[in-house]
Motif scaffolding. Structure first.
Motif, PDB file in Angstrom:
ATOM      1  N   ALA A 167       3.794  -3.846   2.553  1.00 48.23           N
ATOM      2  CA  ALA A 167       3.957  -5.289   2.737  1.00 48.23           C
ATOM      3  C   ALA A 167       4.770  -5.491   4.007  1.00 48.23           C
ATOM      4  O   ALA A 167       5.587  -4.640   4.376  1.00 48.23           O
ATOM      5  N   HIS A 168       4.541  -6.605   4.680  1.00 47.49           N
ATOM      6  CA  HIS A 168       5.341  -6.912   5.863  1.00 47.49           C
ATOM      7  C   HIS A 168       5.330  -8.419   6.102  1.00 47.49           C
ATOM      8  O   HIS A 168       4.444  -9.126   5.628  1.00 47.49           O
ATOM      9  N   HIS A 169       6.323  -8.862   6.856  1.00 47.90           N
ATOM     10  CA  HIS A 169       6.376 -10.291   7.213  1.00 47.90           C
ATOM     11  C   HIS A 169       7.282 -10.480   8.419  1.00 47.90           C
ATOM     12  O   HIS A 169       8.300  -9.800   8.570  1.00 47.90           O
ATOM     13  N   ALA A 214       7.167  -8.955  16.004  1.00 44.26           N
ATOM     14  CA  ALA A 214       5.836  -8.633  15.482  1.00 44.26           C
ATOM     15  C   ALA A 214       5.971  -7.405  14.590  1.00 44.26           C
ATOM     16  O   ALA A 214       6.958  -6.664  14.677  1.00 44.26           O
ATOM     17  N   GLY A 215       4.991  -7.182  13.736  1.00 45.17           N
ATOM     18  CA  GLY A 215       5.050  -6.013  12.863  1.00 45.17           C
ATOM     19  C   GLY A 215       3.773  -5.847  12.069  1.00 45.17           C
ATOM     20  O   GLY A 215       2.910  -6.730  12.027  1.00 45.17           O
ATOM     21  N   THR A 216       3.661  -4.691  11.431  1.00 46.86           N
ATOM     22  CA  THR A 216       2.553  -4.428  10.519  1.00 46.86           C
ATOM     23  C   THR A 216       2.975  -3.314   9.571  1.00 46.86           C
ATOM     24  O   THR A 216       3.914  -2.557   9.844  1.00 46.86           O
ATOM     25  N   ALA A 235       0.827   6.192   5.057  1.00 49.96           N
ATOM     26  CA  ALA A 235       1.226   4.811   5.308  1.00 49.96           C
ATOM     27  C   ALA A 235       2.035   4.761   6.601  1.00 49.96           C
ATOM     28  O   ALA A 235       2.695   5.744   6.962  1.00 49.96           O
ATOM     29  N   PHE A 236       1.962   3.639   7.290  1.00 47.41           N
ATOM     30  CA  PHE A 236       2.810   3.478   8.461  1.00 47.41           C
ATOM     31  C   PHE A 236       3.358   2.059   8.523  1.00 47.41           C
ATOM     32  O   PHE A 236       2.711   1.106   8.082  1.00 47.41           O
ATOM     33  N   VAL A 237       4.586   1.962   9.052  1.00 48.98           N
ATOM     34  CA  VAL A 237       5.291   0.686   9.173  1.00 48.98           C
ATOM     35  C   VAL A 237       5.778   0.560  10.609  1.00 48.98           C
ATOM     36  O   VAL A 237       6.297   1.513  11.194  1.00 48.98           O
ATOM     37  N   ALA A 241       8.949  -4.456   7.590  1.00 43.82           N
ATOM     38  CA  ALA A 241       7.730  -3.728   7.227  1.00 43.82           C
ATOM     39  C   ALA A 241       8.126  -2.657   6.223  1.00 43.82           C
ATOM     40  O   ALA A 241       9.006  -1.836   6.499  1.00 43.82           O
ATOM     41  N   LEU A 242       7.481  -2.673   5.065  1.00 51.59           N
ATOM     42  CA  LEU A 242       7.882  -1.839   3.928  1.00 51.59           C
ATOM     43  C   LEU A 242       6.687  -1.063   3.394  1.00 51.59           C
ATOM     44  O   LEU A 242       5.586  -1.601   3.283  1.00 51.59           O
ATOM     45  N   ALA A 243       6.911   0.199   3.061  1.00 49.63           N
ATOM     46  CA  ALA A 243       5.918   1.023   2.359  1.00 49.63           C
ATOM     47  C   ALA A 243       6.614   1.668   1.176  1.00 49.63           C
ATOM     48  O   ALA A 243       7.748   2.131   1.298  1.00 49.63           O
ATOM     49  N   TRP A 244       5.940   1.683   0.038  1.00 55.40           N
ATOM     50  CA  TRP A 244       6.565   2.265  -1.142  1.00 55.40           C
ATOM     51  C   TRP A 244       5.522   3.000  -1.980  1.00 55.40           C
ATOM     52  O   TRP A 244       4.321   2.759  -1.885  1.00 55.40           O
ATOM     53  N   VAL A 245       6.027   3.886  -2.830  1.00 57.21           N
ATOM     54  CA  VAL A 245       5.181   4.660  -3.736  1.00 57.21           C
ATOM     55  C   VAL A 245       5.238   4.026  -5.111  1.00 57.21           C
ATOM     56  O   VAL A 245       6.313   3.649  -5.583  1.00 57.21           O
ATOM     57  N   GLY A 246       4.079   3.876  -5.747  1.00 57.20           N
ATOM     58  CA  GLY A 246       4.071   3.383  -7.110  1.00 57.20           C
ATOM     59  C   GLY A 246       3.349   2.069  -7.235  1.00 57.20           C
ATOM     60  O   GLY A 246       2.532   1.687  -6.393  1.00 57.20           O
TER      61      GLY A 246
END
Length: 448
Positions: free
Chosen positions: A24-26, A43-45, A55-57, A341-346
């Motif tokens: 997720a990102h904002h 900016a972000g993704t 995954a990449f942030v 910008a966030l990446a998580w497991v689960g």
């Protein structure tokens, strides 16, 4: 299987072979920019590859200096260049086959990451050729007007005249190259390049797009990152946030490395870390400096991040939440733009699947960043209240607006505060981030 289940329960993270990432990102426009009418310069993704195996942030923070009058585009181009790096790395890795060693992964990442600066300078060059700054466009490009007002305000009439001439001559330069094929146009030359007529064209072009960039890519056995400039890069192990890498030393002097620097390729920091079973991350987070600068202490900032990850992994819609929390944090904190910008497991919502990236950059306008309007302060912000919030009176027996069946963030299950709230920060000086305020003769910004 028993060990896997125990590890999942005790540590909240699965075995590497079973890990699936979500993202997720904002980005939000800072309170100071909303008041001044300036655009969001962040900016972000955040995206997944191979059905969640990777995954990449990525976040970028365009400088707020008047000299950096197109930094919003520069930040968007930095994110686009980072996506090209990731796509190229992923494509080349498929050609390797088998199970690559950590050295193979590190060497490949280093090779691809070093293409970032030329890719960004190409996108900047293409945008300048397609859309050269013109005096006739001052109403359409307020940033250019602020830049020229600053030049005039410095009171050097010879420089004023030279700047106006350079804009005119650069428009002629752009007109002669507008029909060139992308591969013939090439990256924006450095002012020291013998092919660049710095006396006629000036050296302001890259600086106009100045921006930082932070990017992290994680896979089954390794985590890769690159950084130029400030911001926060975090990984979460055993439910606690820890810095993936410390900010550059220059950041503490309100100066930061930038993609607009002539020596940006040297100042770009690239690295790879192997993932051991004992320290597999459950999440990764990168953010521009507007968010950490809104907290009085590092501990309070990390508490927000810890809570954000907990909510993401339990299934909360954190992407929607960020659209409410970030504007309020900016209003009560730094006043700066913010991107997370966030990446998580689960479990949880998200999963922005990476779209195919063309190997060659294309000319385009920088994408607009969503600018949400917040009417009331959100009361469910991760980490509890950052600053004092005046609560509305509720009728006796009326429930509060926290998540049903839970205590409010920052409170115990009995509703007792777990920590003292911070003092109001309405009077704190507003930060525009670490801006590109170096003088033109500093050696790191282009000569004008």
């Amino acid at each position: 299987m028993v060990n896997l289940i125990r590890r999942w329960v005790d540590r909240g993270q699965p075995d590497a072979d079973a890990r699936s990432w979500r993202t997720a990102h904002h980005s939000t426009t800072g309170a100071a920019h909303l008041r001044s009418g300036a655009p969001c310069q962040d900016a972000g993704t955040a995206e997944v590859l191979d059905e969640g195996a990777w995954a990449f942030v990525v976040v970028a923070d365009g400088h707020g200096s008047d000299h950096c009058f197109r930094s919003d585009r520069g930040a968007a181009f930095a994110v686009a260049a980072a996506r090209q790096v990731v796509a190229s790395f992923h494509r080349e890795l498929r050609q390797v086959g088998g199970t690559p060693t950590i050295k193979t992964l590190a060497d490949l990442w280093d090779t691809e990451a070093r293409r970032l600066v030329p890719s960004w300078r190409y996108l900047v060059h293409a945008d300048l050729v397609d859309n050269p700054p013109r005096l006739a466009d001052l109403d359409r490009e307020p940033g250019l007007r602020r830049f020229l007002d600053k030049v005039v305000g410095e009171g050097r009439h010879d420089r004023n005249y030279q700047t106006y001439l350079q804009l005119h001559w650069f428009a002629e330069y752009a007109g002669k190259r507008r029909d060139l094929a992308p591969e013939r146009l090439g990256p924006l030359p450095l002012p020291s390049d013998p092919t660049w007529d710095v006396a006629t064209l000036g050296g302001w072009q890259a600086r106009a797009y100045g921006t930082t960039l932070l990017a992290v890519l994680v896979g089954p056995t390794s985590v890769h990152w690159l950084r130029i400039g400030d911001g926060a890069m975090l990984r979460f192990v055993d439910g606690r946030a820890q810095r993936l890498v410390e900010p550059p030393a220059e950041a503490f002097a309100n100066e930061t490395p930038s993609l607009c620097d002539d020596d940006a390729d040297r100042r770009l920091v690239v690295d790879t870390d192997p993932l051991a079973e004992s320290d597999l991350p459950s999440a990764l987070l990168v953010t521009t400096d507007g968010l950490p600068n809104s907290y009085p202490s590092e501990a309070e900032f990390l508490h927000f991040c810890d809570d954000l990850v907990v909510r993401a992994r339990r299934g909360d819609d954190v992407a929607e939440g960020l659209t409410r929390w970030l504007p309020e944090l900016s209003r009560r904190g730094s006043g700066d733009d913010m991107t997370v910008a966030l990446a998580w497991v689960g479990g949880g919502r998200g999963d922005h699947v990476a779209e195919p990236v063309r190997a060659a950059p294309v000319r385009s306008e920088a994408p607009a960043v969503e600018q949400p309007v917040v009417e009331e302060p959100p009361d469910d912000r991760p980490g509890g209240a950052m600053h004092e919030v005046v609560e509305e009176e509720r009728a006796p027996g009326e429930p509060d607006e926290s998540t049903p069946g839970e205590s409010a963030p920052g409170e115990s299950a009995l509703g007792e505060p777990t920590s003292e709230e911070s003092s109001p920060a309405e009077s704190a000086p507003e930060s525009e981030g670490n801006e590109c305020e170096r003088d033109a003769d500093s050696g790191r910004a282009a000569q004008q």
